[in-house]
Design a protein around this motif. Structure first.
Motif, PDB file in Angstrom:
ATOM      1  N   CYS A  45       0.834  -1.206   0.000  1.00  0.00           N
ATOM      2  CA  CYS A  45       0.000   0.000   0.000  1.00  0.00           C
ATOM      3  C   CYS A  45       0.872   1.260   0.000  1.00  0.00           C
ATOM      4  N   ILE A  46       1.876   1.289   0.855  1.00  0.00           N
ATOM      5  CA  ILE A  46       2.786   2.445   0.905  1.00  0.00           C
ATOM      6  C   ILE A  46       3.484   2.621  -0.431  1.00  0.00           C
ATOM      7  N   SER A  47       3.974   1.525  -1.006  1.00  0.00           N
ATOM      8  CA  SER A  47       4.656   1.582  -2.293  1.00  0.00           C
ATOM      9  C   SER A  47       3.723   2.115  -3.382  1.00  0.00           C
ATOM     10  N   HIS A  48       2.494   1.631  -3.391  1.00  0.00           N
ATOM     11  CA  HIS A  48       1.509   2.077  -4.385  1.00  0.00           C
ATOM     12  C   HIS A  48       1.244   3.578  -4.271  1.00  0.00           C
ATOM     13  N   ILE A  49       1.044   4.048  -3.059  1.00  0.00           N
ATOM     14  CA  ILE A  49       0.767   5.472  -2.842  1.00  0.00           C
ATOM     15  C   ILE A  49       1.951   6.324  -3.278  1.00  0.00           C
ATOM     16  N   LEU A  50       3.166   5.923  -2.895  1.00  0.00           N
ATOM     17  CA  LEU A  50       4.348   6.710  -3.255  1.00  0.00           C
ATOM     18  C   LEU A  50       4.571   6.748  -4.764  1.00  0.00           C
ATOM     19  N   LYS A  51       4.260   5.651  -5.454  1.00  0.00           N
ATOM     20  CA  LYS A  51       4.437   5.628  -6.909  1.00  0.00           C
ATOM     21  C   LYS A  51       3.447   6.552  -7.612  1.00  0.00           C
ATOM     22  N   ARG A  52       2.339   6.852  -6.993  1.00  0.00           N
ATOM     23  CA  ARG A  52       1.320   7.703  -7.610  1.00  0.00           C
ATOM     24  C   ARG A  52       1.589   9.192  -7.400  1.00  0.00           C
ATOM     25  N   ILE A  53       2.543   9.528  -6.542  1.00  0.00           N
ATOM     26  CA  ILE A  53       2.888  10.932  -6.306  1.00  0.00           C
ATOM     27  C   ILE A  53       3.976  11.326  -7.297  1.00  0.00           C
ATOM     28  N   PRO A  54       3.718  12.317  -8.147  1.00  0.00           N
ATOM     29  CA  PRO A  54       4.742  12.701  -9.127  1.00  0.00           C
ATOM     30  C   PRO A  54       5.974  13.296  -8.435  1.00  0.00           C
ATOM     31  N   LEU A  55       7.128  12.881  -8.920  1.00  0.00           N
ATOM     32  CA  LEU A  55       8.388  13.376  -8.368  1.00  0.00           C
ATOM     33  C   LEU A  55       8.796  14.627  -9.120  1.00  0.00           C
ATOM     34  N   GLU A  56       8.931  15.706  -8.406  1.00  0.00           N
ATOM     35  CA  GLU A  56       9.374  16.958  -9.005  1.00  0.00           C
ATOM     36  C   GLU A  56      10.625  17.427  -8.274  1.00  0.00           C
ATOM     37  N   ARG A  57      11.683  17.620  -9.029  1.00  0.00           N
ATOM     38  CA  ARG A  57      12.929  18.118  -8.449  1.00  0.00           C
ATOM     39  C   ARG A  57      12.754  19.583  -8.058  1.00  0.00           C
ATOM     40  N   VAL A  58      13.202  19.909  -6.877  1.00  0.00           N
ATOM     41  CA  VAL A  58      13.090  21.282  -6.383  1.00  0.00           C
ATOM     42  C   VAL A  58      14.498  21.848  -6.273  1.00  0.00           C
ATOM     43  N   SER A  59      14.723  22.967  -6.933  1.00  0.00           N
ATOM     44  CA  SER A  59      16.040  23.600  -6.836  1.00  0.00           C
ATOM     45  C   SER A  59      16.114  24.387  -5.527  1.00  0.00           C
ATOM     46  N   HIS A  60      17.279  24.405  -4.949  1.00  0.00           N
ATOM     47  CA  HIS A  60      17.471  25.135  -3.696  1.00  0.00           C
ATOM     48  C   HIS A  60      18.898  25.659  -3.636  1.00  0.00           C
ATOM     49  N   ALA A  61      19.069  26.691  -2.857  1.00  0.00           N
ATOM     50  CA  ALA A  61      20.403  27.282  -2.705  1.00  0.00           C
ATOM     51  C   ALA A  61      21.278  26.366  -1.856  1.00  0.00           C
ATOM     52  N   LYS A  62      22.553  26.336  -2.172  1.00  0.00           N
ATOM     53  CA  LYS A  62      23.508  25.533  -1.420  1.00  0.00           C
ATOM     54  C   LYS A  62      23.660  26.149  -0.024  1.00  0.00           C
TER      55      LYS A  62
END
Length: 90
Positions: A45-62
């Motif tokens: 169930c956890i795996s299924h839910i996580l796979k359905r959330i789109p992964l978006e890279r977020v840029s951030h300052a170092k």
């Protein structure tokens, strides 16, 4: 499980199937988790839910950390000797 619900098992199953057929839709689909093995069911169930959330890279300052102060320095690893740790699998 009480005796009455046991007696009505197949009625409940038919009602469940009808509910799933009538309420399943493209925008709000049902996903059934086989749960005979509870541990595997949770992980699936956890795996299924996580796979359905789109992964978006977020840029951030170092981030630059300041130099650590030696004012009250001690060995913080020695105090952990003999403690129980979660196994590092990943």
């Amino acid at each position: 499980m009480d005796l009455e619900s046991y007696r009505r098992w197949y009625e409940y199953s038919r009602a469940r199937d009808m509910m799933l057929r009538k309420t399943d839709s493209k925008h709000a689909p049902w996903h059934i988790v086989r749960s005979d093995d509870k541990r595997r069911a949770r992980l699936n169930c956890i795996s299924h839910i996580l796979k359905r959330i789109p992964l978006e890279r977020v840029s951030h300052a170092k981030v630059k950390l300041p130099k650590r102060s030696d004012k009250h320095k001690y060995d913080d690893q020695v105090s952990l000797n003999g403690m129980k740790f979660v196994a590092e699998k990943y």
